[in-house]
Motif scaffolding. Structure first.
Motif, PDB file in Angstrom:
ATOM      1  N   LEU A 166       5.943   3.983   7.622  1.00 37.44           N
ATOM      2  CA  LEU A 166       6.628   3.468   9.032  1.00 37.44           C
ATOM      3  C   LEU A 166       6.128   4.138  10.306  1.00 37.44           C
ATOM      4  CD1 LEU A 166      10.385   3.218   7.426  1.00 37.44           C
ATOM      5  CD2 LEU A 166       8.648   1.338   7.724  1.00 37.44           C
ATOM      6  N   GLU A 167       6.000   5.491  10.411  1.00 35.64           N
ATOM      7  CA  GLU A 167       5.474   6.003  11.371  1.00 35.64           C
ATOM      8  C   GLU A 167       3.950   5.558  11.753  1.00 35.64           C
ATOM      9  OE1 GLU A 167       5.217  10.451  10.842  1.00 35.64           O
ATOM     10  OE2 GLU A 167       7.179  10.342  10.711  1.00 35.64           O
ATOM     11  N   GLU A 168       3.172   5.149  10.751  1.00 33.96           N
ATOM     12  CA  GLU A 168       2.061   4.644  11.038  1.00 33.96           C
ATOM     13  C   GLU A 168       1.932   3.204  11.653  1.00 33.96           C
ATOM     14  OE1 GLU A 168      -0.811   5.317   7.585  1.00 33.96           O
ATOM     15  OE2 GLU A 168      -0.612   7.687   7.684  1.00 33.96           O
ATOM     16  N   SER A 169       2.762   2.587  11.068  1.00 30.99           N
ATOM     17  CA  SER A 169       2.812   1.128  11.425  1.00 30.99           C
ATOM     18  C   SER A 169       3.401   0.962  12.659  1.00 30.99           C
ATOM     19  CB  SER A 169       3.673   0.339  10.396  1.00 30.99           C
ATOM     20  OG  SER A 169       4.824   0.731  10.268  1.00 30.99           O
ATOM     21  N   GLY A 210       0.868  -1.298   0.078  1.00 29.11           N
ATOM     22  CA  GLY A 210      -0.057  -0.080  -0.145  1.00 29.11           C
ATOM     23  C   GLY A 210       0.787   1.315  -0.028  1.00 29.11           C
ATOM     24  N   CYS A 211       2.178   1.134  -0.020  1.00 30.94           N
ATOM     25  CA  CYS A 211       3.006   2.318   0.057  1.00 30.94           C
ATOM     26  C   CYS A 211       3.252   2.744  -1.467  1.00 30.94           C
ATOM     27  CB  CYS A 211       4.179   1.965   0.582  1.00 30.94           C
ATOM     28  SG  CYS A 211       5.413   3.498   0.793  1.00 30.94           S
ATOM     29  N   TYR A 212       2.457   3.834  -2.018  1.00 29.82           N
ATOM     30  CA  TYR A 212       2.563   4.041  -3.586  1.00 29.82           C
ATOM     31  C   TYR A 212       2.745   5.624  -3.376  1.00 29.82           C
ATOM     32  CZ  TYR A 212       0.266  -0.140  -4.722  1.00 29.82           C
ATOM     33  OH  TYR A 212      -0.025  -1.810  -4.808  1.00 29.82           O
ATOM     34  N   SER A 213       3.239   6.056  -4.441  1.00 30.91           N
ATOM     35  CA  SER A 213       3.221   7.802  -4.571  1.00 30.91           C
ATOM     36  C   SER A 213       3.423   8.032  -6.205  1.00 30.91           C
ATOM     37  CB  SER A 213       4.432   8.107  -3.971  1.00 30.91           C
ATOM     38  OG  SER A 213       4.147   9.714  -3.784  1.00 30.91           O
ATOM     39  N   GLN A 214       3.749   9.294  -6.499  1.00 30.30           N
ATOM     40  CA  GLN A 214       3.845   9.693  -8.112  1.00 30.30           C
ATOM     41  C   GLN A 214       4.652  11.064  -8.053  1.00 30.30           C
ATOM     42  OE1 GLN A 214      -0.130   9.785  -9.547  1.00 30.30           O
ATOM     43  NE2 GLN A 214      -0.574  11.733  -8.288  1.00 30.30           N
ATOM     44  N   GLY A 215       4.841  11.427  -9.083  1.00 31.69           N
ATOM     45  CA  GLY A 215       5.531  12.575  -9.201  1.00 31.69           C
ATOM     46  C   GLY A 215       5.634  13.117 -10.874  1.00 31.69           C
ATOM     47  N   GLU A 271       8.811  10.326   1.386  1.00 29.67           N
ATOM     48  CA  GLU A 271       7.918  10.781   2.332  1.00 29.67           C
ATOM     49  C   GLU A 271       6.957   9.853   2.564  1.00 29.67           C
ATOM     50  OE1 GLU A 271       6.234  14.477   0.877  1.00 29.67           O
ATOM     51  OE2 GLU A 271       8.354  15.547   0.930  1.00 29.67           O
ATOM     52  N   ALA A 272       6.316   8.966   1.503  1.00 34.37           N
ATOM     53  CA  ALA A 272       5.608   8.180   1.782  1.00 34.37           C
ATOM     54  C   ALA A 272       5.969   6.931   2.671  1.00 34.37           C
ATOM     55  CB  ALA A 272       5.024   7.583   0.402  1.00 34.37           C
TER      56      ALA A 272
END
Length: 65
Positions: A57-60, A34-39, A51-52
């Motif tokens: 990791l903070e949330e988990s 579930g760790c996705y991003s774009q640019g 950043e994602a």
């Protein structure tokens, strides 16, 4: 004088970048579901996935098991 200690998080994950036909890049980290991003550029995509990963990791670490 005492030496300073430096505490710094260092993470090493593989990220998969996919150039989109519409432009820009999408990126995901297989080891972090579930760790996705774009640019719009590769550089922006790298910044965004870093950043994602940090947020993931903070949330988990906040989620009780």
């Amino acid at each position: 004088m005492a030496k300073k200690s430096i505490n710094k998080k260092v993470h090493n994950f593989n990220a998969i970048f996919h150039e989109e036909k519409e432009g820009g890049f999408s990126v995901f980290v297989p080891a972090l579901p579930g760790c996705y991003s774009q640019g719009e550029t590769l550089e922006e995509s790298i910044k965004n996935i870093r950043e994602a990963i940090e947020l993931y990791l903070e949330e988990s670490s906040e989620t009780p098991e």
